[in-house]
Design a protein around this motif. Structure first.
Motif, PDB file in Angstrom:
ATOM      1  N   ARG A 142     -21.578   8.694  50.245  1.00  0.00           N
ATOM      2  CA  ARG A 142     -22.825   9.322  49.793  1.00  0.00           C
ATOM      3  C   ARG A 142     -22.902   9.418  48.280  1.00  0.00           C
ATOM      4  O   ARG A 142     -23.998   9.443  47.703  1.00  0.00           O
ATOM      5  CB  ARG A 142     -22.948  10.722  50.402  1.00  0.00           C
ATOM      6  CG  ARG A 142     -23.305  10.744  51.866  1.00  0.00           C
ATOM      7  CD  ARG A 142     -23.493  12.157  52.366  1.00  0.00           C
ATOM      8  NE  ARG A 142     -24.559  12.857  51.654  1.00  0.00           N
ATOM      9  CZ  ARG A 142     -24.925  14.119  51.893  1.00  0.00           C
ATOM     10  NH1 ARG A 142     -24.287  14.812  52.831  1.00  0.00           N
ATOM     11  NH2 ARG A 142     -25.884  14.678  51.212  1.00  0.00           N
ATOM     12  N   ALA A 143     -21.752   9.487  47.628  1.00  0.00           N
ATOM     13  CA  ALA A 143     -21.732   9.561  46.166  1.00  0.00           C
ATOM     14  C   ALA A 143     -21.690   8.186  45.520  1.00  0.00           C
ATOM     15  O   ALA A 143     -22.325   7.959  44.482  1.00  0.00           O
ATOM     16  CB  ALA A 143     -20.533  10.391  45.703  1.00  0.00           C
ATOM     17  N   SER A 144     -20.956   7.241  46.104  1.00  0.00           N
ATOM     18  CA  SER A 144     -20.717   5.953  45.455  1.00  0.00           C
ATOM     19  C   SER A 144     -21.917   5.019  45.531  1.00  0.00           C
ATOM     20  O   SER A 144     -22.187   4.273  44.582  1.00  0.00           O
ATOM     21  CB  SER A 144     -19.487   5.268  46.058  1.00  0.00           C
ATOM     22  OG  SER A 144     -19.685   4.994  47.427  1.00  0.00           O
ATOM     23  N   ILE A 164     -18.953  14.340  40.898  1.00  0.00           N
ATOM     24  CA  ILE A 164     -17.523  14.389  40.639  1.00  0.00           C
ATOM     25  C   ILE A 164     -16.824  14.810  41.932  1.00  0.00           C
ATOM     26  O   ILE A 164     -17.098  15.887  42.467  1.00  0.00           O
ATOM     27  CB  ILE A 164     -17.190  15.384  39.511  1.00  0.00           C
ATOM     28  CG1 ILE A 164     -17.945  15.013  38.229  1.00  0.00           C
ATOM     29  CG2 ILE A 164     -15.697  15.428  39.253  1.00  0.00           C
ATOM     30  CD1 ILE A 164     -17.748  15.991  37.102  1.00  0.00           C
ATOM     31  N   LEU A 165     -15.933  13.973  42.418  1.00  0.00           N
ATOM     32  CA  LEU A 165     -15.239  14.238  43.680  1.00  0.00           C
ATOM     33  C   LEU A 165     -13.746  14.387  43.436  1.00  0.00           C
ATOM     34  O   LEU A 165     -13.175  13.708  42.578  1.00  0.00           O
ATOM     35  CB  LEU A 165     -15.470  13.096  44.673  1.00  0.00           C
ATOM     36  CG  LEU A 165     -16.919  12.740  45.005  1.00  0.00           C
ATOM     37  CD1 LEU A 165     -16.962  11.596  46.000  1.00  0.00           C
ATOM     38  CD2 LEU A 165     -17.671  13.942  45.552  1.00  0.00           C
ATOM     39  N   HIS A 166     -13.126  15.268  44.199  1.00  0.00           N
ATOM     40  CA  HIS A 166     -11.676  15.368  44.201  1.00  0.00           C
ATOM     41  C   HIS A 166     -11.220  16.043  45.491  1.00  0.00           C
ATOM     42  O   HIS A 166     -12.025  16.689  46.183  1.00  0.00           O
ATOM     43  CB  HIS A 166     -11.154  16.135  42.976  1.00  0.00           C
ATOM     44  CG  HIS A 166     -11.390  17.609  43.030  1.00  0.00           C
ATOM     45  ND1 HIS A 166     -12.582  18.178  42.623  1.00  0.00           N
ATOM     46  CD2 HIS A 166     -10.600  18.634  43.447  1.00  0.00           C
ATOM     47  CE1 HIS A 166     -12.510  19.490  42.770  1.00  0.00           C
ATOM     48  NE2 HIS A 166     -11.330  19.798  43.272  1.00  0.00           N
ATOM     49  N   LEU A 167      -9.956  15.870  45.826  1.00  0.00           N
ATOM     50  CA  LEU A 167      -9.372  16.500  47.003  1.00  0.00           C
ATOM     51  C   LEU A 167      -8.633  17.757  46.569  1.00  0.00           C
ATOM     52  O   LEU A 167      -7.798  17.708  45.668  1.00  0.00           O
ATOM     53  CB  LEU A 167      -8.407  15.541  47.698  1.00  0.00           C
ATOM     54  CG  LEU A 167      -9.017  14.255  48.266  1.00  0.00           C
ATOM     55  CD1 LEU A 167      -7.927  13.335  48.803  1.00  0.00           C
ATOM     56  CD2 LEU A 167     -10.024  14.563  49.360  1.00  0.00           C
ATOM     57  N   ASN A 168      -8.951  18.878  47.201  1.00  0.00           N
ATOM     58  CA  ASN A 168      -8.289  20.127  46.846  1.00  0.00           C
ATOM     59  C   ASN A 168      -6.924  20.231  47.536  1.00  0.00           C
ATOM     60  O   ASN A 168      -6.459  19.287  48.166  1.00  0.00           O
ATOM     61  CB  ASN A 168      -9.188  21.329  47.168  1.00  0.00           C
ATOM     62  CG  ASN A 168      -9.494  21.437  48.655  1.00  0.00           C
ATOM     63  OD1 ASN A 168      -8.851  20.806  49.501  1.00  0.00           O
ATOM     64  ND2 ASN A 168     -10.473  22.252  48.990  1.00  0.00           N
ATOM     65  N   LYS A 218     -11.967   8.006  39.224  1.00  0.00           N
ATOM     66  CA  LYS A 218     -11.425   9.048  40.097  1.00  0.00           C
ATOM     67  C   LYS A 218     -11.632   8.690  41.565  1.00  0.00           C
ATOM     68  O   LYS A 218     -10.818   9.052  42.429  1.00  0.00           O
ATOM     69  CB  LYS A 218     -12.096  10.391  39.765  1.00  0.00           C
ATOM     70  CG  LYS A 218     -11.569  11.563  40.577  1.00  0.00           C
ATOM     71  CD  LYS A 218     -10.106  11.842  40.298  1.00  0.00           C
ATOM     72  CE  LYS A 218      -9.625  13.071  41.048  1.00  0.00           C
ATOM     73  NZ  LYS A 218      -8.185  13.340  40.845  1.00  0.00           N
ATOM     74  N   TYR A 219     -12.728   7.971  41.859  1.00  0.00           N
ATOM     75  CA  TYR A 219     -12.957   7.538  43.230  1.00  0.00           C
ATOM     76  C   TYR A 219     -11.821   6.632  43.705  1.00  0.00           C
ATOM     77  O   TYR A 219     -11.419   6.684  44.873  1.00  0.00           O
ATOM     78  CB  TYR A 219     -14.289   6.783  43.342  1.00  0.00           C
ATOM     79  CG  TYR A 219     -15.531   7.607  43.088  1.00  0.00           C
ATOM     80  CD1 TYR A 219     -15.455   8.974  42.824  1.00  0.00           C
ATOM     81  CD2 TYR A 219     -16.792   7.037  43.120  1.00  0.00           C
ATOM     82  CE1 TYR A 219     -16.592   9.722  42.591  1.00  0.00           C
ATOM     83  CE2 TYR A 219     -17.945   7.776  42.897  1.00  0.00           C
ATOM     84  CZ  TYR A 219     -17.839   9.119  42.632  1.00  0.00           C
ATOM     85  OH  TYR A 219     -18.965   9.856  42.405  1.00  0.00           O
ATOM     86  N   PHE A 220     -11.317   5.773  42.810  1.00  0.00           N
ATOM     87  CA  PHE A 220     -10.196   4.900  43.174  1.00  0.00           C
ATOM     88  C   PHE A 220      -8.950   5.720  43.511  1.00  0.00           C
ATOM     89  O   PHE A 220      -8.207   5.379  44.432  1.00  0.00           O
ATOM     90  CB  PHE A 220      -9.884   3.930  42.026  1.00  0.00           C
ATOM     91  CG  PHE A 220     -10.822   2.763  41.927  1.00  0.00           C
ATOM     92  CD1 PHE A 220     -10.780   1.742  42.863  1.00  0.00           C
ATOM     93  CD2 PHE A 220     -11.742   2.678  40.896  1.00  0.00           C
ATOM     94  CE1 PHE A 220     -11.640   0.651  42.779  1.00  0.00           C
ATOM     95  CE2 PHE A 220     -12.602   1.597  40.801  1.00  0.00           C
ATOM     96  CZ  PHE A 220     -12.559   0.583  41.738  1.00  0.00           C
ATOM     97  N   GLN A 271     -16.490  -2.524  44.205  1.00  0.00           N
ATOM     98  CA  GLN A 271     -15.152  -2.484  44.798  1.00  0.00           C
ATOM     99  C   GLN A 271     -14.951  -1.215  45.617  1.00  0.00           C
ATOM    100  O   GLN A 271     -14.365  -1.249  46.712  1.00  0.00           O
ATOM    101  CB  GLN A 271     -14.095  -2.569  43.700  1.00  0.00           C
ATOM    102  CG  GLN A 271     -14.065  -3.885  42.945  1.00  0.00           C
ATOM    103  CD  GLN A 271     -13.015  -3.865  41.851  1.00  0.00           C
ATOM    104  OE1 GLN A 271     -11.911  -3.371  42.030  1.00  0.00           O
ATOM    105  NE2 GLN A 271     -13.355  -4.401  40.692  1.00  0.00           N
ATOM    106  N   ILE A 272     -15.412  -0.096  45.086  1.00  0.00           N
ATOM    107  CA  ILE A 272     -15.279   1.182  45.796  1.00  0.00           C
ATOM    108  C   ILE A 272     -16.035   1.135  47.119  1.00  0.00           C
ATOM    109  O   ILE A 272     -15.529   1.569  48.164  1.00  0.00           O
ATOM    110  CB  ILE A 272     -15.786   2.335  44.910  1.00  0.00           C
ATOM    111  CG1 ILE A 272     -14.814   2.577  43.756  1.00  0.00           C
ATOM    112  CG2 ILE A 272     -15.967   3.616  45.723  1.00  0.00           C
ATOM    113  CD1 ILE A 272     -15.342   3.492  42.686  1.00  0.00           C
ATOM    114  N   MET A 273     -17.248   0.606  47.088  1.00  0.00           N
ATOM    115  CA  MET A 273     -18.037   0.520  48.312  1.00  0.00           C
ATOM    116  C   MET A 273     -17.363  -0.375  49.342  1.00  0.00           C
ATOM    117  O   MET A 273     -17.347  -0.069  50.542  1.00  0.00           O
ATOM    118  CB  MET A 273     -19.437   0.012  47.980  1.00  0.00           C
ATOM    119  CG  MET A 273     -20.275   1.015  47.203  1.00  0.00           C
ATOM    120  SD  MET A 273     -21.692   0.285  46.362  1.00  0.00           S
ATOM    121  CE  MET A 273     -22.478  -0.585  47.691  1.00  0.00           C
TER     122      MET A 273
END
Length: 373
Positions: free
Chosen positions: A231-233, A121-125, A188-190, A268-270
């Protein structure tokens, strides 16, 4: 001088020591105490309860024996709870170790009566740093248990669909719920990439408007975030592909249809990540090229000035030599600078220098050197 803060990516470190026995559960000293939410649902109803121990789960099982259950555990700071869930559901100790060791890469594993999935799970703080947390899920018959490191709420959309009861979320089983949670993480990656894309466009505009070295730093920071996202996708794509190809009855053909859509989203994300990485590298290269070109133009100006003054300096140097026209005996030395006694010799020398300078400037202008300054 401005000191720029280094961009950091929060990658969890491996717990334990080298050579530890496999299957050993280790809890980080900073791990949060668990909050348990249980959602029991079928086509007719949704029953919710909340607690912080195994009792709330068992009570819900007794009350809703003909429902599908989603147990959401936020926080991994209770080793007894993790062990109790493992004992009650007969979960392999290696799976429990992977749940509590929050450095796992996305993966999908099959066991005899259940499957196990991990996502990042990724997000920008608030400081625009990329925060990387682990999401784990165990899927059994009529049951899915999800584990998260913190108390952040990330699945509001899934819960809203669950409460609304529309679509297949209440009827397609726990495999579909696993897909829904995974798809939310991928979506969320998008969102992150859209924010990075806007920032990249703004950085590129700054480069063309008024370039300074902060652009290079910002582009490099963005590139580091893209590497973290990559690294996550990439393993997430492999994980979704494994779920599509599995023979486990927990992942039904209906769910695999939706997973193929999630797989397409991963591709698509990659593609976006690779495109953005190329753009960031291009921005850095372009900035360095602009700096180099600017230095070349400066050197060109200095070279032109030097070339103009070289013959002038040569003339001034010749007539600055102190060779007397008359010797010590008062006799004239014919070979020693007769120009020293010319009337208006100083003016002649200045005019000569001026003519030489004008001729050089005219030659440089005809060659077009001034047009490219």
């Amino acid at each position: 001088m401005e000191i720029r803060k280094k961009s950091r990516i929060n990658f969890p470190k491996k717990l334990g020591n080298v050579g530890d026995s496999p299957g050993m559960i280790r809890i980080s000293e900073n791990a949060m105490k668990p909050i348990i939410n249980v959602y029991s649902y079928n086509e007719q109803e949704l029953v919710c309860s909340e607690g912080n121990d195994l009792g709330v789960i068992l009570d819900q099982f007794k009350k809703c024996d003909n429902h599908t259950h989603w147990i959401q555990i936020n926080g991994l700071g209770d080793i007894k709870l993790i062990e109790s869930i493992g004992d009650h559901l007969k979960i392999n100790p290696l799976v429990l170790e992977d749940i509590t060791s929050c450095h796992q890469r996305p993966k999908f594993e099959e066991y005899e009566h259940y499957v196990f999935a991990v996502s990042r799970i990724l997000h920008l703080n608030d400081d625009k740093e990329l925060v990387n947390a682990q999401f784990s899920a165990i899927v059994k018959k009529n049951l899915i248990i999800s584990f998260e490191e913190d108390h952040e709420e990330r699945f509001e959309a899934v819960k809203s669909r669950l409460k609304g009861g529309k679509g297949a979320i209440r009827t397609a089983g726990p495999g579909y719920m696993c897909y829904a949670l995974t798809d939310t993480i991928i979506d969320k990656y998008f969102v992150i990439l859209a924010e990075m894309g806007d920032y990249l466009d703004a950085t590129e505009d700054r480069l063309y408007d008024k370039a300074d070295k902060s652009i290079m730093y910002d582009a490099q920071h963005l590139k580091r975030k893209l590497i973290g996202l990559r690294r996550a996708s990439w393993p997430e794509r492999d994980k979704v592909n494994d779920m599509i190809r599995t023979d486990s009855p927990l992942i039904t053909p209906e769910v695999k249809t939706y997973l193929r859509d999630a797989y397409d989203h991963c591709i698509q994300i990659m593609d976006l990540i690779e495109s953005y990485k190329e753009i960031t590298s291009s921005i850095i290269d372009l900035y360095l090229s602009m700096v180099s070109n600017r230095m070349n133009e400066i050197m060109k100006v200095l070279t032109i000035i030097s070339v103009i003054f070289i013959p002038l300096t040569f003339i001034a140097g010749i007539y600055g030599m102190n060779f007397s026209r008359q010797g010590a005996d008062g006799k004239v030395i014919p070979d020693n600078m007769p120009e020293l006694y010319w009337n208006h010799g100083y003016i002649y020398a200045l005019v000569l220098m001026g003519v030489i300078a004008v001729v050089q400037l005219y030659v440089f202008w005809k060659k077009g050197w001034f047009n490219r300054l």
